[in-house]
Design an enzyme around this catalytic site. Sequence first.
Site, mmCIF file in Angstrom:
data_model
loop_
_atom_site.group_PDB
_atom_site.id
_atom_site.type_symbol
_atom_site.label_atom_id
_atom_site.label_comp_id
_atom_site.label_asym_id
_atom_site.label_seq_id
_atom_site.Cartn_x
_atom_site.Cartn_y
_atom_site.Cartn_z
ATOM 1 N N HIS A 59 0.843 -1.202 0.000
ATOM 2 C CA HIS A 59 0.000 0.000 0.000
ATOM 3 C C HIS A 59 0.877 1.249 0.000
ATOM 4 C CE1 HIS A 59 -4.024 -1.751 1.627
ATOM 5 N NE2 HIS A 59 -3.469 -2.541 0.728
ATOM 6 N N GLU A 61 0.505 4.082 1.494
ATOM 7 C CA GLU A 61 0.695 4.654 2.828
ATOM 8 C C GLU A 61 1.825 3.952 3.568
ATOM 9 O OE1 GLU A 61 -2.164 3.490 1.405
ATOM 10 O OE2 GLU A 61 -3.867 4.106 2.616
ATOM 11 N N CYS A 89 -7.023 2.041 4.787
ATOM 12 C CA CYS A 89 -7.633 0.827 5.313
ATOM 13 C C CYS A 89 -7.223 0.668 6.788
ATOM 14 C CB CYS A 89 -7.169 -0.387 4.501
ATOM 15 S SG CYS A 89 -5.421 -0.789 4.722
ATOM 16 N N CYS A 92 -3.361 0.388 7.295
ATOM 17 C CA CYS A 92 -2.624 1.638 7.128
ATOM 18 C C CYS A 92 -2.963 2.635 8.235
ATOM 19 C CB CYS A 92 -2.892 2.221 5.752
ATOM 20 S SG CYS A 92 -2.209 1.179 4.423
#
Length: 158
Positions: A59, A61, A89, A92
């Site tokens: 991800h 992030e 999410c 994260c």
Amino acid sequence: MTAVWRNSADGYMEQALQFAQQAFKQGEIPVGAVVIDADGKVLAQASNRTMELGCQTGHAELLAIQQACKEINDWRLGGCWLFVTLQPCMMCFGLASLSRLAGIYYGASSSLFGFVAEPSVLPLAYRDLVIISGIKEESCAAILTEFFANARKSRKIR
């Protein structure tokens, strides 16, 4: 949030959008992230790389937070802020909290995976994280809409 950059949220989100566009071109879900320090200096930038890495830890992030930690040589990112094009999410969000970020700015909301919790439900360690939504929301949502429309046409959604 310091006066040096608080009116520049759109500019930082624009940088995150550039990384989302990069992810789009590489066939990744178009999410971009930028981490800045308390003075507004960009510490890290990243785009989604889940397909490339073959793992959900790709991800944007997470990758940006990892880079920022390396940049300052500390796992604590106190006073730093995360700008991300899509609502984080749970994974994260948790990492942002554990990293001691001051807060998160995000663009588009995610009803599917976006993590939202009432502060009273969160453990104390998570309650200080400031969340600001809707920064360049239309632009952030548009790139995601285009990506998924193209993916559905070519049936490349897994």
